[in-house]
Design a protein around this motif. Structure first.
Motif, PDB file in Angstrom:
ATOM      1  N   GLY A 108       9.220  13.350   2.213  1.00 17.80           N
ATOM      2  CA  GLY A 108       8.565  12.230   1.536  1.00 17.80           C
ATOM      3  C   GLY A 108       8.085  12.581   0.147  1.00 17.80           C
ATOM      4  N   ARG A 109       7.700  13.831  -0.028  1.00 20.16           N
ATOM      5  CA  ARG A 109       7.259  14.283  -1.346  1.00 20.16           C
ATOM      6  C   ARG A 109       8.422  14.289  -2.337  1.00 20.16           C
ATOM      7  NH1 ARG A 109       3.453  19.394  -2.534  1.00 20.16           N
ATOM      8  NH2 ARG A 109       3.439  19.192  -4.766  1.00 20.16           N
ATOM      9  N   GLN A 110       9.623  14.532  -1.844  1.00 17.89           N
ATOM     10  CA  GLN A 110      10.794  14.586  -2.712  1.00 17.89           C
ATOM     11  C   GLN A 110      11.288  13.197  -3.115  1.00 17.89           C
ATOM     12  OE1 GLN A 110      11.797  17.611  -3.818  1.00 17.89           O
ATOM     13  NE2 GLN A 110      10.049  18.298  -2.629  1.00 17.89           N
ATOM     14  N   VAL A 111      11.250  12.244  -2.182  1.00 17.68           N
ATOM     15  CA  VAL A 111      11.838  10.923  -2.445  1.00 17.68           C
ATOM     16  C   VAL A 111      10.819   9.875  -2.849  1.00 17.68           C
ATOM     17  CG1 VAL A 111      13.788  11.341  -0.909  1.00 17.68           C
ATOM     18  CG2 VAL A 111      11.768  10.154  -0.037  1.00 17.68           C
ATOM     19  N   GLY A 112       9.553  10.150  -2.707  1.00 12.73           N
ATOM     20  CA  GLY A 112       8.508   9.160  -2.959  1.00 12.73           C
ATOM     21  C   GLY A 112       8.211   8.977  -4.428  1.00 12.73           C
ATOM     22  N   PRO A 113       7.182   8.220  -4.686  1.00 14.06           N
ATOM     23  CA  PRO A 113       6.315   7.588  -3.692  1.00 14.06           C
ATOM     24  C   PRO A 113       6.963   6.344  -3.084  1.00 14.06           C
ATOM     25  CG  PRO A 113       5.531   7.080  -5.893  1.00 14.06           C
ATOM     26  CD  PRO A 113       6.681   8.032  -6.056  1.00 14.06           C
ATOM     27  N   LEU A 114       6.639   6.109  -1.798  1.00 11.50           N
ATOM     28  CA  LEU A 114       7.118   4.943  -1.060  1.00 11.50           C
ATOM     29  C   LEU A 114       5.924   4.065  -0.710  1.00 11.50           C
ATOM     30  CD1 LEU A 114       9.602   6.689   1.415  1.00 11.50           C
ATOM     31  CD2 LEU A 114      10.128   5.605  -0.785  1.00 11.50           C
ATOM     32  N   TYR A 115       6.196   2.771  -0.575  1.00 15.02           N
ATOM     33  CA  TYR A 115       5.144   1.792  -0.325  1.00 15.02           C
ATOM     34  C   TYR A 115       5.535   0.910   0.859  1.00 15.02           C
ATOM     35  CZ  TYR A 115       4.068   3.363  -4.993  1.00 15.02           C
ATOM     36  OH  TYR A 115       3.800   4.157  -6.074  1.00 15.02           O
ATOM     37  N   GLU A 116       4.532   0.220   1.408  1.00 19.48           N
ATOM     38  CA  GLU A 116       4.778  -0.609   2.576  1.00 19.48           C
ATOM     39  C   GLU A 116       3.866  -1.830   2.561  1.00 19.48           C
ATOM     40  OE1 GLU A 116       5.365   0.774   6.966  1.00 19.48           O
ATOM     41  OE2 GLU A 116       3.242   0.924   6.482  1.00 19.48           O
ATOM     42  N   ARG A 117       4.412  -2.939   3.056  1.00 17.84           N
ATOM     43  CA  ARG A 117       3.630  -4.161   3.238  1.00 17.84           C
ATOM     44  C   ARG A 117       3.874  -4.637   4.665  1.00 17.84           C
ATOM     45  NH1 ARG A 117       5.692  -8.576  -0.423  1.00 17.84           N
ATOM     46  NH2 ARG A 117       7.272  -8.726   1.179  1.00 17.84           N
ATOM     47  N   ILE A 118       2.776  -4.827   5.403  1.00 17.31           N
ATOM     48  CA  ILE A 118       2.867  -5.381   6.750  1.00 17.31           C
ATOM     49  C   ILE A 118       2.429  -6.833   6.655  1.00 17.31           C
ATOM     50  CG2 ILE A 118       2.096  -5.213   9.150  1.00 17.31           C
ATOM     51  CD1 ILE A 118       3.667  -2.740   8.214  1.00 17.31           C
ATOM     52  N   ASN A 119       3.291  -7.732   7.076  1.00 13.55           N
ATOM     53  CA  ASN A 119       3.019  -9.159   6.975  1.00 13.55           C
ATOM     54  C   ASN A 119       2.273  -9.670   8.208  1.00 13.55           C
ATOM     55  OD1 ASN A 119       4.556  -9.311   4.493  1.00 13.55           O
ATOM     56  ND2 ASN A 119       6.362  -9.081   5.788  1.00 13.55           N
ATOM     57  N   ALA A 120       1.597 -10.787   8.058  1.00 14.87           N
ATOM     58  CA  ALA A 120       0.806 -11.373   9.150  1.00 14.87           C
ATOM     59  C   ALA A 120       1.663 -11.687  10.371  1.00 14.87           C
ATOM     60  CB  ALA A 120       0.101 -12.641   8.658  1.00 14.87           C
ATOM     61  N   ASP A 121       2.955 -11.959  10.170  1.00 16.60           N
ATOM     62  CA  ASP A 121       3.822 -12.305  11.303  1.00 16.60           C
ATOM     63  C   ASP A 121       4.402 -11.070  12.003  1.00 16.60           C
ATOM     64  OD1 ASP A 121       5.699 -11.399   9.469  1.00 16.60           O
ATOM     65  OD2 ASP A 121       6.839 -13.271   9.407  1.00 16.60           O
ATOM     66  N   GLY A 122       3.961  -9.872  11.593  1.00 25.79           N
ATOM     67  CA  GLY A 122       4.424  -8.645  12.237  1.00 25.79           C
ATOM     68  C   GLY A 122       5.663  -8.038  11.609  1.00 25.79           C
ATOM     69  N   THR A 123       6.240  -8.700  10.611  1.00 22.28           N
ATOM     70  CA  THR A 123       7.369  -8.110   9.898  1.00 22.28           C
ATOM     71  C   THR A 123       6.834  -7.158   8.834  1.00 22.28           C
ATOM     72  OG1 THR A 123       7.464  -9.936   8.317  1.00 22.28           O
ATOM     73  CG2 THR A 123       8.844 -10.122  10.315  1.00 22.28           C
ATOM     74  N   TYR A 124       7.706  -6.396   8.237  1.00 22.66           N
ATOM     75  CA  TYR A 124       7.297  -5.417   7.237  1.00 22.66           C
ATOM     76  C   TYR A 124       8.343  -5.332   6.140  1.00 22.66           C
ATOM     77  CZ  TYR A 124      10.929  -2.438   9.046  1.00 22.66           C
ATOM     78  OH  TYR A 124      12.160  -1.957   9.406  1.00 22.66           O
TER      79      TYR A 124
ATOM     80  N   GLU B 184       0.857  -1.186   0.000  1.00 21.52           N
ATOM     81  CA  GLU B 184       0.000   0.000   0.000  1.00 21.52           C
ATOM     82  C   GLU B 184       0.888   1.229   0.000  1.00 21.52           C
ATOM     83  OE1 GLU B 184      -2.708  -0.039   3.266  1.00 21.52           O
ATOM     84  OE2 GLU B 184      -3.566  -1.972   2.712  1.00 21.52           O
ATOM     85  N   SER B 185       0.364   2.301  -0.538  1.00 22.81           N
ATOM     86  CA  SER B 185       1.094   3.572  -0.536  1.00 22.81           C
ATOM     87  C   SER B 185       1.254   4.054   0.895  1.00 22.81           C
ATOM     88  CB  SER B 185       0.326   4.618  -1.343  1.00 22.81           C
ATOM     89  OG  SER B 185       0.962   5.872  -1.219  1.00 22.81           O
ATOM     90  N   MET B 186       2.422   4.601   1.205  1.00 24.10           N
ATOM     91  CA  MET B 186       2.646   5.178   2.527  1.00 24.10           C
ATOM     92  C   MET B 186       1.975   6.540   2.651  1.00 24.10           C
ATOM     93  SD  MET B 186       6.556   4.013   3.370  1.00 24.10           S
ATOM     94  CE  MET B 186       6.713   5.267   4.613  1.00 24.10           C
ATOM     95  N   ASN B 187       1.552   7.116   1.542  1.00 29.73           N
ATOM     96  CA  ASN B 187       0.895   8.424   1.535  1.00 29.73           C
ATOM     97  C   ASN B 187       1.716   9.492   2.261  1.00 29.73           C
ATOM     98  OD1 ASN B 187      -1.371   7.685   0.015  1.00 29.73           O
ATOM     99  ND2 ASN B 187      -2.284   6.742   1.813  1.00 29.73           N
ATOM    100  N   TRP B 188       3.019   9.427   2.097  1.00 24.45           N
ATOM    101  CA  TRP B 188       3.913  10.425   2.670  1.00 24.45           C
ATOM    102  C   TRP B 188       4.124  11.471   1.584  1.00 24.45           C
ATOM    103  CZ3 TRP B 188       9.729   9.470   4.005  1.00 24.45           C
ATOM    104  CH2 TRP B 188      10.204  10.509   4.791  1.00 24.45           C
ATOM    105  N   VAL B 189       3.250  12.465   1.541  1.00 24.61           N
ATOM    106  CA  VAL B 189       3.229  13.402   0.423  1.00 24.61           C
ATOM    107  C   VAL B 189       3.659  14.815   0.803  1.00 24.61           C
ATOM    108  CG1 VAL B 189       1.494  12.109  -0.873  1.00 24.61           C
ATOM    109  CG2 VAL B 189       0.757  13.833   0.762  1.00 24.61           C
ATOM    110  N   ARG B 190       4.049  15.015   2.059  1.00 25.26           N
ATOM    111  CA  ARG B 190       4.523  16.336   2.476  1.00 25.26           C
ATOM    112  C   ARG B 190       6.011  16.253   2.811  1.00 25.26           C
ATOM    113  NH1 ARG B 190       0.577  17.762   7.241  1.00 25.26           N
ATOM    114  NH2 ARG B 190       2.436  16.927   8.144  1.00 25.26           N
ATOM    115  N   GLY B 191       6.652  17.399   2.803  1.00 27.66           N
ATOM    116  CA  GLY B 191       8.050  17.463   3.212  1.00 27.66           C
ATOM    117  C   GLY B 191       8.949  16.562   2.394  1.00 27.66           C
TER     118      GLY B 191
END
Length: 151
Positions: A27-43, A18-25
């Motif tokens: 994050g706006r310069q280096v993005g877009p960034l994404y993230e996945r959170i796994n069922a076991d608590g890892t990411y 999913e998109s991290m929706n880091w669109v200010r500051g």
């Protein structure tokens, strides 16, 4: 119709991300960034290398990889403690490069803690190729607000 609107050239987000929706500051310069959170608590955090991430040789810029390592490794602290953090030290080894259009992923694991300081070991990769490894020391600050619950 322009090339950037053709379905064949549209980026398809890998499953679970999913998109991290880091669109200010910053994050706006280096993005877009994404993230996945796994069922076991890892990411896993990720980004698609685009033109604005590259250096003069067409590789992903080392500064972008360092910035990404910071948010990928440091997030291990948020996962462990749900607190804000600042980077005290970030040591990395560049092992390979990434080109425009490549999907870069990274994660970290807390390997030590002393008071409010956490040591994290992390890895950045593209497919089977390790791009960067490193360690970071992060200091925790105040608690993060709870995320709004999905409806």
């Amino acid at each position: 119709m322009t090339d950037d609107l053709l379905e064949e050239s549209a980026f398809r987000l890998p499953e679970g991300y999913e998109s991290m929706n880091w669109v200010r500051g910053f994050g706006r310069q280096v993005g877009p960034l994404y993230e996945r959170i796994n069922a076991d608590g890892t990411y896993t955090r990720a980004f698609l290398v685009q033109d604005h991430h590259t250096n003069g040789m067409g590789n992903c810029h080392g500064g972008m990889l360092m910035a990404f390592a910071d948010v990928a490794f440091g997030h291990a602290v948020s996962m462990a403690e749900h607190r804000y953090w600042v980077t005290v030290r970030l040591l990395t080894d560049f092992l390979s490069s990434a080109k425009v259009g490549e999907w870069v992923e990274g994660t970290g694991e807390v390997i030590g803690r002393e008071e409010d300081f956490y040591t994290v070991q992390g890895r950045i990769w593209c497919g089977e190729r390790t791009i960067m490894t490193g360690t970071g020391v992060f200091k925790t600050l105040g608690e993060r607000p709870a995320k709004p619950e999905a409806k």
